[in-house]
Design an enzyme around this catalytic site. Structure first.
Site, short mmCIF file in Angstrom:
data_model
loop_
_atom_site.label_atom_id
_atom_site.label_comp_id
_atom_site.label_asym_id
_atom_site.label_seq_id
_atom_site.Cartn_x
_atom_site.Cartn_y
_atom_site.Cartn_z
N LEU A 105 0.89 -1.16 0.00
CA LEU A 105 0.00 0.00 0.00
C LEU A 105 0.92 1.21 0.00
O LEU A 105 2.01 1.16 0.61
CB LEU A 105 -0.87 0.01 1.26
CG LEU A 105 -1.98 -1.04 1.35
CD1 LEU A 105 -2.70 -0.94 2.70
CD2 LEU A 105 -2.98 -0.93 0.21
N ASP A 106 0.51 2.28 -0.64
CA ASP A 106 1.34 3.49 -0.65
C ASP A 106 1.54 4.00 0.77
O ASP A 106 0.75 3.69 1.67
CB ASP A 106 0.66 4.60 -1.47
CG ASP A 106 0.51 4.21 -2.93
OD1 ASP A 106 1.28 3.35 -3.40
OD2 ASP A 106 -0.40 4.76 -3.58
N LYS A 107 2.55 4.82 0.93
CA LYS A 107 2.86 5.36 2.27
C LYS A 107 1.64 6.07 2.87
O LYS A 107 1.36 5.97 4.07
CB LYS A 107 4.05 6.32 2.15
CG LYS A 107 4.56 6.86 3.46
CD LYS A 107 5.80 7.70 3.21
CE LYS A 107 6.11 8.57 4.41
NZ LYS A 107 7.21 9.51 4.14
N LYS A 190 -5.07 5.55 -7.58
CA LYS A 190 -4.78 6.97 -7.81
C LYS A 190 -4.65 7.28 -9.29
O LYS A 190 -5.13 8.30 -9.78
CB LYS A 190 -3.50 7.37 -7.06
CG LYS A 190 -3.65 7.36 -5.56
CD LYS A 190 -2.33 7.61 -4.87
CE LYS A 190 -2.45 7.43 -3.37
NZ LYS A 190 -1.17 7.28 -2.72
#
Ligand code: URA
Length: 235
Positions: A105-107, A190
């Site tokens: 998962l992205d930061k 995104k």
């Protein structure tokens, strides 16, 4: 029933390196079926023998599977030069069990992240062939239009020409929506939103397959998964 060396069993349980565990055994801290065993090379049955270290009963499992409610601000990696990793949220013993995140998962993304030391499981979860649906709760800069929703359904074309598999958008009113995708491309949600001229402001993964994020887990908290939980990933 697996029969393994005593030092390996204890080390696999995260109590220390093989060298450290050998010392613990030699120091008389380990009991098997109620009797002190001081030979690290002794073998034990992982299922039927009762192994205790300092009076604490060990529970050996070939692999472990963890559900983490990932907070924003930590990276989905085992090590990182700049940022804290998701591993830093686990207790030291679990960290020593060589677990790693299943995908990333992205930061700034929150929510359901699986960790395991089972490479085969991780590979299966991440393989596009497994066709596992991941559901994200997203807050966006503006609501998705009917045209956007159709574009998701038909397969969004990302900026670099890559085409996504059909996905679904379930508007929740205002600028929020559930987004269901069956792939795990880099920054996928995104980039899909950006392809519609929109922007994700907040993103949280809430399920993988039929396995849902446990709402009792606060951010940064984790729990061990049962075999039944793990099966839900592939339903
Ligand atoms: N899609 C994204 O853009 N980011 C994530 O972290 C997960 C899916």
């Amino acid at each position: 029933m697996p029969v393994l060396r005593l030092d390996k069993i204890i080390s696999d349980c995260g109590y220390g390196s093989r060298k450290q565990v050998r010392e613990m055994i030699k120091d008389g801290r380990v009991y098997v079926n109620g009797r002190c065993v001081s030979l690290p090379a002794s073998t034990c049955c992982t299922e039927s023998d009762i192994i205790e270290l300092d009076g604490e009963k060990l529970n050996w499992n070939k692999f472990i599977y963890i559900m983490l409610n990932k907070p924003a601000g930590v990276v989905s990696a085992t090590e990182d030069e700049r940022d804290a990793t998701v591993l830093s949220l686990l207790d030291e013993r679990t960290q020593r069990m060589r677990v790693f995140p299943v995908g990333r998962l992205d930061k700034d993304t929150e929510g359901l992240l699986l960790l395991t030391n089972d490479g085969g499981f991780a590979h299966r979860v991440m393989s596009p062939k497994s066709d596992i649906t991941k559901v994200y709760y997203a807050e966006l800069a503006k609501p998705f239009t009917d045209k956007d929703i159709l574009a998701f359904k038909n397969g969004i074309c990302l900026g670099n020409g890559e085409v996504c598999l059909p996905a679904s958008v379930e508007p929740l009113g205002g600028c929020s929506a559930y987004i269901r995708i069956a792939e795990g491309k880099y920054h996928q949600v995104k980039r899909m939103a950006a392809a519609c001229g929109n922007k994700v402001l907040y993103l949280k993964r809430i399920s993988i397959g039929k396995l849902e994020l446990d709402t009792n887990l606060k951010q940064g908290e984790s729990k061990l998964l049962s075999e039944k939980d793990i099966e839900k990933v592939f339903w």
